[in-house]
Design a protein around this motif. Structure first.
Motif, PDB file in Angstrom:
ATOM      1  N   GLY A  30       0.825  -1.215   0.000  1.00 45.12           N
ATOM      2  CA  GLY A  30       0.000   0.000   0.000  1.00 45.12           C
ATOM      3  C   GLY A  30       0.851   1.253   0.000  1.00 45.12           C
ATOM      4  O   GLY A  30       0.539   2.231  -0.688  1.00 45.12           O
ATOM      5  N   LEU A  31       1.927   1.227   0.772  1.00 40.81           N
ATOM      6  CA  LEU A  31       2.829   2.378   0.803  1.00 40.81           C
ATOM      7  C   LEU A  31       3.489   2.593  -0.556  1.00 40.81           C
ATOM      8  O   LEU A  31       3.634   3.724  -1.017  1.00 40.81           O
ATOM      9  CB  LEU A  31       3.903   2.167   1.880  1.00 40.81           C
ATOM     10  CG  LEU A  31       4.992   3.220   1.980  1.00 40.81           C
ATOM     11  CD1 LEU A  31       4.391   4.575   2.347  1.00 40.81           C
ATOM     12  CD2 LEU A  31       6.023   2.806   3.004  1.00 40.81           C
ATOM     13  N   ALA A  32       3.855   1.508  -1.211  1.00 43.63           N
ATOM     14  CA  ALA A  32       4.538   1.622  -2.500  1.00 43.63           C
ATOM     15  C   ALA A  32       3.631   2.188  -3.590  1.00 43.63           C
ATOM     16  O   ALA A  32       4.120   2.869  -4.500  1.00 43.63           O
ATOM     17  CB  ALA A  32       5.073   0.258  -2.924  1.00 43.63           C
ATOM     18  N   VAL A  33       2.352   1.921  -3.527  1.00 43.27           N
ATOM     19  CA  VAL A  33       1.462   2.366  -4.597  1.00 43.27           C
ATOM     20  C   VAL A  33       0.645   3.595  -4.219  1.00 43.27           C
ATOM     21  O   VAL A  33      -0.116   4.103  -5.044  1.00 43.27           O
ATOM     22  CB  VAL A  33       0.517   1.229  -5.051  1.00 43.27           C
ATOM     23  CG1 VAL A  33       1.312   0.059  -5.589  1.00 43.27           C
ATOM     24  CG2 VAL A  33      -0.416   0.799  -3.943  1.00 43.27           C
ATOM     25  N   LEU A  39      -1.765   9.446   2.888  1.00 44.40           N
ATOM     26  CA  LEU A  39      -1.850   7.992   3.040  1.00 44.40           C
ATOM     27  C   LEU A  39      -0.475   7.385   3.294  1.00 44.40           C
ATOM     28  O   LEU A  39      -0.342   6.446   4.084  1.00 44.40           O
ATOM     29  CB  LEU A  39      -2.477   7.361   1.799  1.00 44.40           C
ATOM     30  CG  LEU A  39      -3.974   7.579   1.604  1.00 44.40           C
ATOM     31  CD1 LEU A  39      -4.437   6.880   0.340  1.00 44.40           C
ATOM     32  CD2 LEU A  39      -4.749   7.090   2.802  1.00 44.40           C
ATOM     33  N   ALA A  40       0.530   7.928   2.628  1.00 44.61           N
ATOM     34  CA  ALA A  40       1.884   7.404   2.825  1.00 44.61           C
ATOM     35  C   ALA A  40       2.314   7.582   4.276  1.00 44.61           C
ATOM     36  O   ALA A  40       2.915   6.670   4.868  1.00 44.61           O
ATOM     37  CB  ALA A  40       2.858   8.100   1.885  1.00 44.61           C
ATOM     38  N   ILE A  46       1.599   2.882  10.571  1.00 40.15           N
ATOM     39  CA  ILE A  46       1.095   1.524  10.773  1.00 40.15           C
ATOM     40  C   ILE A  46       2.236   0.515  10.690  1.00 40.15           C
ATOM     41  O   ILE A  46       2.319  -0.422  11.496  1.00 40.15           O
ATOM     42  CB  ILE A  46      -0.006   1.207   9.743  1.00 40.15           C
ATOM     43  CG1 ILE A  46      -1.249   2.038  10.029  1.00 40.15           C
ATOM     44  CG2 ILE A  46      -0.344  -0.273   9.736  1.00 40.15           C
ATOM     45  CD1 ILE A  46      -2.297   1.984   8.930  1.00 40.15           C
ATOM     46  N   ILE A  47       3.134   0.695   9.730  1.00 43.04           N
ATOM     47  CA  ILE A  47       4.264  -0.215   9.571  1.00 43.04           C
ATOM     48  C   ILE A  47       5.162  -0.166  10.809  1.00 43.04           C
ATOM     49  O   ILE A  47       5.610  -1.210  11.305  1.00 43.04           O
ATOM     50  CB  ILE A  47       5.048   0.118   8.285  1.00 43.04           C
ATOM     51  CG1 ILE A  47       4.227  -0.294   7.058  1.00 43.04           C
ATOM     52  CG2 ILE A  47       6.410  -0.551   8.270  1.00 43.04           C
ATOM     53  CD1 ILE A  47       4.780   0.200   5.743  1.00 43.04           C
ATOM     54  N   LEU A  48       5.406   1.021  11.338  1.00 43.59           N
ATOM     55  CA  LEU A  48       6.235   1.148  12.535  1.00 43.59           C
ATOM     56  C   LEU A  48       5.590   0.437  13.728  1.00 43.59           C
ATOM     57  O   LEU A  48       6.258  -0.283  14.474  1.00 43.59           O
ATOM     58  CB  LEU A  48       6.486   2.620  12.857  1.00 43.59           C
ATOM     59  CG  LEU A  48       7.351   2.888  14.078  1.00 43.59           C
ATOM     60  CD1 LEU A  48       8.730   2.248  13.913  1.00 43.59           C
ATOM     61  CD2 LEU A  48       7.484   4.371  14.324  1.00 43.59           C
ATOM     62  N   LYS A  49       4.288   0.624  13.911  1.00 47.28           N
ATOM     63  CA  LYS A  49       3.585  -0.062  14.999  1.00 47.28           C
ATOM     64  C   LYS A  49       3.642  -1.573  14.821  1.00 47.28           C
ATOM     65  O   LYS A  49       3.839  -2.320  15.784  1.00 47.28           O
ATOM     66  CB  LYS A  49       2.131   0.403  15.079  1.00 47.28           C
ATOM     67  CG  LYS A  49       1.980   1.808  15.616  1.00 47.28           C
ATOM     68  CD  LYS A  49       0.517   2.210  15.671  1.00 47.28           C
ATOM     69  CE  LYS A  49       0.368   3.652  16.116  1.00 47.28           C
ATOM     70  NZ  LYS A  49      -1.033   4.072  16.146  1.00 47.28           N
ATOM     71  N   ASN A  50       3.494  -2.020  13.595  1.00 52.76           N
ATOM     72  CA  ASN A  50       3.556  -3.452  13.308  1.00 52.76           C
ATOM     73  C   ASN A  50       4.949  -4.007  13.625  1.00 52.76           C
ATOM     74  O   ASN A  50       5.071  -5.107  14.156  1.00 52.76           O
ATOM     75  CB  ASN A  50       3.187  -3.711  11.847  1.00 52.76           C
ATOM     76  CG  ASN A  50       2.957  -5.174  11.555  1.00 52.76           C
ATOM     77  OD1 ASN A  50       3.284  -6.054  12.338  1.00 52.76           O
ATOM     78  ND2 ASN A  50       2.388  -5.441  10.399  1.00 52.76           N
ATOM     79  N   LEU A  51       5.977  -3.249  13.317  1.00 52.33           N
ATOM     80  CA  LEU A  51       7.340  -3.696  13.624  1.00 52.33           C
ATOM     81  C   LEU A  51       7.560  -3.826  15.127  1.00 52.33           C
ATOM     82  O   LEU A  51       8.242  -4.741  15.591  1.00 52.33           O
ATOM     83  CB  LEU A  51       8.365  -2.738  13.017  1.00 52.33           C
ATOM     84  CG  LEU A  51       8.528  -2.812  11.502  1.00 52.33           C
ATOM     85  CD1 LEU A  51       9.456  -1.701  11.015  1.00 52.33           C
ATOM     86  CD2 LEU A  51       9.060  -4.163  11.096  1.00 52.33           C
TER      87      LEU A  51
END
Length: 83
Positions: A30-33, A39-40, A46-51
């Motif tokens: 999602g971040l790539a597109v 949104l980015a 979200i990615i940081l929280k997931n990590l």
């Protein structure tokens, strides 16, 4: 009336890790597109929280020795000396 869990903690934790990795892949895609900058930024949060959650998962898996050591690269210097 059984008090025993139908599934082991190891199995459930393994599946949680699989879902965390899948979510990470979806959010990375999602971040790539994403064409919108707002949104980015949300994807990055979200990615940081997931990590951070994945680190806790990894700590639990290694604490109980349920996670095997990943394959390591061969020691090329040692191999070269042996020839």
């Amino acid at each position: 009336t059984s008090q025993d869990a139908p599934f082991s903690d190891k199995l459930m934790l393994y599946h949680i890790g699989f879902l965390l990795q899948t979510a990470q892949a979806y959010h990375g895609t999602g971040l790539a597109v994403a064409m919108r900058t707002d949104l980015a930024m949300n994807y990055e949060k979200i990615i940081l929280k997931n990590l951070l959650v994945t680190k806790d998962w990894f700590d639990l898996m290694t604490k109980y020795k349920w996670l095997e050591q990943p394959p390591l690269a061969p020691n090329r210097k040692k191999i070269a000396k042996g020839k």
